[in-house]
Write a protein that holds these residues in place. Structure first.
Motif, PDB file in Angstrom:
ATOM      1  N   SER A 170      -0.598   4.626   3.978  1.00  0.00           N
ATOM      2  CA  SER A 170      -0.511   3.387   3.480  1.00  0.00           C
ATOM      3  C   SER A 170      -0.196   2.485   4.602  1.00  0.00           C
ATOM      4  O   SER A 170      -0.845   1.283   4.855  1.00  0.00           O
ATOM      5  N   ASP A 216      -3.094   4.078  -4.777  1.00  0.00           N
ATOM      6  CA  ASP A 216      -1.904   5.148  -5.052  1.00  0.00           C
ATOM      7  C   ASP A 216      -1.443   4.604  -6.528  1.00  0.00           C
ATOM      8  O   ASP A 216      -0.204   4.046  -6.448  1.00  0.00           O
ATOM      9  N   ASP A 229       2.217   1.080  -2.825  1.00  0.00           N
ATOM     10  CA  ASP A 229       3.377   0.428  -1.773  1.00  0.00           C
ATOM     11  C   ASP A 229       2.775  -0.633  -1.103  1.00  0.00           C
ATOM     12  O   ASP A 229       3.580  -1.379  -0.448  1.00  0.00           O
ATOM     13  N   ASP A 265      -6.612   2.952  -0.107  1.00  0.00           N
ATOM     14  CA  ASP A 265      -5.487   3.638   0.374  1.00  0.00           C
ATOM     15  C   ASP A 265      -5.114   4.716  -0.935  1.00  0.00           C
ATOM     16  O   ASP A 265      -4.913   4.352  -1.935  1.00  0.00           O
TER      17      ASP A 265
HETATM   18 MG   LIG Z   1       1.096   5.604   0.462  1.00  0.00          MG
END
Ligand SMILES: [Mg+2]
Ligand SMILES: Nc1ncnc2c1ncn2[C@@H]1O[C@H](COP(=O)(O)OP(=O)(O)O)[C@@H](O)[C@H]1O
Length: 246
Positions: free
Chosen positions: A22, A45, A50, A128
């Motif tokens: 990330s 994710d 995040d 991501d």
């Molecule tokens: Mg991550």
């Protein structure tokens, strides 16, 4: 999409969690933005989104979240930060709520994040990924057509060992491997500037570079990553070159 709005779609993954996917994806997005590219950042994710925290984007900014998951006709704008267009499942969950979609539904959830979001014209959409090669990564392949993927590794043996599984997954799916980023590559001593290898480095024949994966750049371990914009710019330049050639 099929990403009609994006010239390139690039997934960033690894075999392992915690290697800095990330962090690298976000900083790479910013580096490409500094090259005046229009950059979208999709935090896929689903179980550990995040990016909102990393960009200090508040979850409440997306008000229509319940309807979004239930109905196919609710559209969302990506949120804007630092010139990036950002979407994350984290915007669509209440604080501390975890996603409880069963594995077979992950592809449909990803499709919503891609197709029910009004991405404006993008030079690149960076995705991501969570660690691994299971349901979500497999189902992503049916949702977008990837220009290629970037793999993030730590310097140590186990990071390279697990990254090889991600590489196998990409090769089996015919996804071009655009290159790898070694993250946490040594700690720069704040006193003398000397580089300290915090992790025992992978044996050269075990490292993914021995497998023909192009090295896009190395990022040191540093709590003040903002000091390493130059390194990320170099990674961005390498990646941009490979995308233009793809
Ligand atoms: Mg991550
Ligand atoms: N080069 C680095 N230097 C210092 N801290 C880092 C670096 N890369 C990542 N981190 C930190 O390590 C943790 C894990 O990184 P993260 O990007 O969330 O990994 P992943 O997405 O692979 O799980 C985060 O707290 C992040 O801030």
């Amino acid at each position: 999409m099929t990403a009609p709005a994006a010239r390139h779609v690039v997934a960033v993954g690894s075999g392992k969690g915690g290697v800095g996917k990330s962090t690298v994806t976000l900083n790479l997005a910013l580096a490409l933005r500094r090259r005046a590219w229009n950059v979208g950042l999709l935090d896929a994710d689903l179980y550990g989104p995040d990016i909102p925290l990393m960009l200090n984007l508040k979850r409440e900014q997306v008000a229509k979240r319940w309807d979004f998951w239930r109905r196919g006709d609710v559209r969302l704008e990506p949120l804007e930060r630092e010139g990036l267009q950002v979407m994350s499942v984290g915007f669509l969950l209440a604080e501390r709520q975890s996603l409880t979609f069963a594995a077979p539904l992950l592809g449909a959830a990803l499709r919503q994040l891609v197709e029910q979001v009004d991405w404006r014209a993008l030079d690149v959409l960076l995705i991501d990924l969570p660690p691994g090669t299971a349901d979500l990564q497999q189902q992503l392949l049916g949702v977008v057509s990837l220009t290629g993927a970037v793999v993030v590794v730590g310097p140590q043996d186990v990071a390279h060992l697990d990254a090889r599984k991600f590489l196998d997954f990409l090769r089996a799916a015919d996804v071009p491997i655009l290159g790898g980023v070694e993250n946490m590559a040594g700690l720069l001593c704040p006193h003398c500037g000397e580089r300290i290898d915090v992790f025992p480095p992978a044996a050269p024949d075990r490292a993914i570079w021995a497998d023909g994966v192009p090295l896009l750049g190395r990022i040191p371990l540093d709590p003040e990553l903002g000091r390493h914009q130059d390194e990320f710019d170099r990674v961005g330049e390498e990646l941009a070159g490979r995308l233009e050639a793809a």
